[in-house]
Scaffold this motif. Structure first.
Motif, short mmCIF file in Angstrom:
data_model
loop_
_atom_site.label_atom_id
_atom_site.label_comp_id
_atom_site.label_asym_id
_atom_site.label_seq_id
_atom_site.Cartn_x
_atom_site.Cartn_y
_atom_site.Cartn_z
N PRO A 5 115.74 29.85 25.22
CA PRO A 5 114.70 30.29 24.27
C PRO A 5 113.31 30.28 24.89
O PRO A 5 112.53 31.21 24.66
CB PRO A 5 114.81 29.26 23.13
CG PRO A 5 116.18 28.70 23.24
CD PRO A 5 116.50 28.68 24.70
N ALA A 6 113.00 29.22 25.65
CA ALA A 6 111.68 29.14 26.27
C ALA A 6 111.47 30.28 27.27
O ALA A 6 110.40 30.88 27.35
CB ALA A 6 111.50 27.79 26.96
N ILE A 10 108.56 33.16 27.05
CA ILE A 10 107.58 33.29 28.13
C ILE A 10 107.66 34.68 28.77
O ILE A 10 106.64 35.34 28.98
CB ILE A 10 107.80 32.19 29.19
CG1 ILE A 10 107.45 30.83 28.58
CG2 ILE A 10 106.94 32.45 30.42
CD1 ILE A 10 107.91 29.66 29.43
N PHE A 11 108.87 35.15 29.07
CA PHE A 11 109.00 36.45 29.71
C PHE A 11 108.51 37.57 28.78
O PHE A 11 107.79 38.47 29.22
CB PHE A 11 110.46 36.70 30.12
CG PHE A 11 110.84 36.05 31.43
CD1 PHE A 11 110.23 34.88 31.85
CD2 PHE A 11 111.80 36.62 32.24
CE1 PHE A 11 110.58 34.29 33.05
CE2 PHE A 11 112.15 36.04 33.45
CZ PHE A 11 111.53 34.87 33.86
N ALA A 12 108.91 37.52 27.51
CA ALA A 12 108.45 38.54 26.55
C ALA A 12 106.93 38.43 26.35
O ALA A 12 106.23 39.45 26.25
CB ALA A 12 109.17 38.38 25.22
N MET A 70 106.56 24.76 22.99
CA MET A 70 107.05 25.88 22.20
C MET A 70 106.28 26.08 20.88
O MET A 70 105.90 27.20 20.55
CB MET A 70 108.55 25.74 21.95
CG MET A 70 109.39 26.02 23.17
SD MET A 70 109.33 27.75 23.67
CE MET A 70 110.41 28.48 22.46
N PRO A 71 106.04 25.01 20.08
CA PRO A 71 105.20 25.21 18.89
C PRO A 71 103.81 25.70 19.24
O PRO A 71 103.22 26.51 18.51
CB PRO A 71 105.16 23.82 18.24
CG PRO A 71 106.36 23.11 18.76
CD PRO A 71 106.56 23.63 20.15
N ALA A 179 112.67 28.89 17.33
CA ALA A 179 113.28 28.21 18.48
C ALA A 179 112.77 26.78 18.61
O ALA A 179 113.53 25.86 18.93
CB ALA A 179 113.01 29.00 19.76
N ALA A 180 111.47 26.58 18.36
CA ALA A 180 110.90 25.24 18.44
C ALA A 180 111.48 24.32 17.37
O ALA A 180 111.78 23.14 17.63
CB ALA A 180 109.38 25.32 18.30
N ARG A 181 111.67 24.84 16.15
CA ARG A 181 112.25 24.03 15.07
C ARG A 181 113.70 23.64 15.41
O ARG A 181 114.10 22.50 15.19
CB ARG A 181 112.23 24.84 13.77
CG ARG A 181 110.85 24.99 13.15
CD ARG A 181 110.35 23.69 12.52
NE ARG A 181 111.25 23.23 11.47
CZ ARG A 181 111.15 23.57 10.19
NH1 ARG A 181 110.19 24.39 9.80
NH2 ARG A 181 111.99 23.08 9.30
N SER A 182 114.46 24.59 15.95
CA SER A 182 115.84 24.30 16.32
C SER A 182 115.91 23.25 17.41
O SER A 182 116.74 22.33 17.37
CB SER A 182 116.53 25.58 16.78
OG SER A 182 116.53 26.55 15.76
N GLN A 183 115.01 23.36 18.37
CA GLN A 183 115.00 22.40 19.48
C GLN A 183 114.61 21.02 18.98
O GLN A 183 115.16 20.01 19.43
CB GLN A 183 114.01 22.88 20.55
CG GLN A 183 114.04 22.09 21.84
CD GLN A 183 115.32 22.31 22.62
OE1 GLN A 183 115.99 23.33 22.45
NE2 GLN A 183 115.70 21.35 23.44
#
Length: 389
Positions: A5-6, A10-12, A70-71, A179-183
Motif C-alpha cells: 500500500p505504501a 508513493i509511486f502514484a 501513511m496518515p 490503507a493507513a486505517r487497515s495498517q
C-alpha cells in the motif's frame, strides 16, 4: 508496515506531483495572459514555489519522522487538492503567488516522506526502487504535455488540467487514509518505535553531503529551469507553435523517463561515481545544444540528451547518500530538496528578470551556465563517493 500500500501511494503520488510540477511551465503562457502576469511575475511565481519547497524540505526533514507516514501522506494529498481548486478559482495573480508557496510546502513534504519510506522499505534494492520512484515522477512530467493537449481539445482553459488533477489527487488521499486505517488495526497492541526529531547540523558538516547539496542545486536549476521556461522560450523566443513547443519538451521528459528506468541496469557495468560523471556530462552537452542548435531537430535532440543525462542523476546521487547514512534519510532528502529548490529559484527568477531587459532567447543562457555548475558539483561528489566506497 506493509510495503505494497505504501509503495502504491508513493509511486502514484510521485506521478501526480511530477505532472503538477511540469504543468506550471506548460500552462504558463495561458496563465500569464489570463491573470496579467509579466515575465518578472512569472519568474517570481516559480521562485516562490521553490521557497515553499525549501520550507517543506526543512519541515519534512526535521519533523516528519515524528508522525505515522501513511496518515500524514493522506492529509498532505488532501491539502494539495484544496489548494489546486483554489488556484483554479483565481482571477488575479496576487493570490496565485501565495498559493504557490503553500503547494510547494506540501509537495516537498510528500517528497521527503516518499524518499525516506522507499529507501527504508527496500534497503536491499535501494538504487532500483529509488530509480523507479523517480521514474514515476518523470512519467508524470512526460504525460503532462499530452495531457494538456488532450484536455485543450475539450476546452482551451488552463484551469481544467489543474481541476482534473485535483480530483485524481483526492482519490489517492482517500486510498492512503484507508490503507493507513487497515495498517493501524493490524499493528494494534504491538510495540512501536519511538519517534524523534532529526537534526540537519551533523549532516551538513560532512563534505560529501555539501557536494550533494551543490549537485542538487545544479540539478534543480537545469531541470526545472528548462521545464518552467522551455515552452515560453520555444514559443516566444524561437517562433515555434504551442503544440510544437510542448512536443519538444516531451523529448526532454521522455529522456528523463528512459534514464530513470535504465540507470540501475548501467550500474552493472559502471561504478556509481563514474555513472554520476557520465550523466552530468550528457546533461551539459544537452543543455548547450538547446542554445547552439535552435532548429526543430537540434532542439529535440538536445532535450532528449538533457533528459537522458538528468533523469537518473538525482535518484543515483540520493541513493548513494542514503547508503552512507540511511538513518538520516529524511534529512538527506531534505538537503537534496533544499538544494534542488534553491536551484529552481535562482534559474527561474534570473531567467524571468533577464527576459525583462533582453529577449527570452538571450535570457535562456541561464540554463547552460547552470549546467556548468551541475557538472563541477557532480564531479566533486563523485570523488567523495569513491572515497567513501
Amino acid at each position: 508496515m506493509s510495503r505494497l500500500p505504501a509503495t502504491i501511494v508513493i509511486f502514484a503520488g510521485f506521478f501526480l506531483i511530477g505532472k503538477l510540477f511540469i504543468l506550471w511551465g506548460i500552462l504558463l503562457p495561458d496563465i500569464a495572459t489570463d491573470l496579467g502576469m509579466s515575465e518578472v511575475i512569472s519568474g517570481a511565481l516559480f521562485s516562490l514555489f521553490s521557497v515553499g519547497m525549501m520550507l517543506g524540505a526543512v519541515i519534512g526533514g526535521k519533523y516528519a519522522s515524528r508522525f505515522e507516514y501513511m496518515p500524514l501522506l493522506a492529509s498532505l494529498f488532501g491539502m494539495n487538492t484544496v489548494l489546486l481548486f483554489l488556484v483554479t478559482m483565481l482571477t488575479t495573480w496576487q493570490w496565485f503567488l501565495v498559493l504557490a508557496v503553500l503547494i510547494g510546502v506540501v509537495s516537498s513534504t510528500i517528497f521527503t516522506i516518499g524518499h525516506t519510506l522507499i529507501a527504508r522499505m527496500y534497503a536491499e534494492k535501494r538504487f532500483t526502487m529509488m530509480g523507479l520512484m523517480d521514474f514515476m515522477f518523470s512519467l508524470g512530467t512526460f504525460a503532462a504535455s499530452f495531457y494538456v493537449t488532450l484536455l485543450y481539445r475539450v476546452e482551451e482553459s488552463w484551469r481544467i488540467p489543474l481541476q482534473v488533477l485535483a480530483c485524481v489527487m483526492i482519490v489517492l488521499s482517500c486510498y492512503a487514509y484507508i490503507a493507513a486505517r487497515s495498517q493501524a488495526k493490524l499493528l494494534k497492541g504491538q510495540p512501536t518505535t519511538p519517534k524523534k526529531t532529526l537534526a540537519f547540523s551533523a549532516i551538513v558538516k560532512q563534505p560529501v553531503f555539501i557536494f550533494l547539496a551543490f549537485l542538487t542545486f545544479g540539478y534543480g536549476a537545469v531541470e526545472f529551469g528548462n521545464a518552467n521556461w522551455f515552452v515560453s522560450y520555444a514559443q516566444n523566443g524561437l517562433g515555434f507553435s504551442g503544440e510544437q513547443a510542448r512536443n519538444l519538451l516531451a523529448c526532454f521528459t521522455a529522456g528523463m523517463v528512459i534514464s530513470r528506468l535504465t540507470f540501475p541496469f548501467l550500474l552493472r557495468f559502471l561504478s556509481v561515481h563514474r555513472l554520476i560523471v557520465c550523466m552530468a556530462t550528457a546533461s551539459l552537452l544537452g543543455v548547450f545544444a538547446l542554445k547552439l542548435m535552435p532548429t526543430l531537430y537540434g532542439i529535440g535532440a538536445g532535450n532528449l540528451l538533457l533528459g537522458l543525462g538528468l533523469g537518473g542523476l538525482f535518484p543515483l546521487a540520493l541513493s548513494a547518500a542514503m547508503n552512507i547514512d540511511s538513518d538520516n534519510g529524511p534529512v538527506l532528502s531534505g538537503i537534496s530538496i533544499i538544494g534542488n529548490s534553491t536551484g529552481v529559484q535562482v534559474a527561474s527568477f534570473s531567467t524571468g528578470l533577464w527576459a525583462n531587459f533582453a529577449p527570452l532567447s538571450t535570457a535562456f543562457w541561464v540554463l547552460p551556465l547552470c549546467g556548468c555548475v551541475l557538472w563541477v558539483a557532480s564531479f566533486g561528489y563523485s570523488r567523495k563517493i569513491k572515497h567513501h566506497r
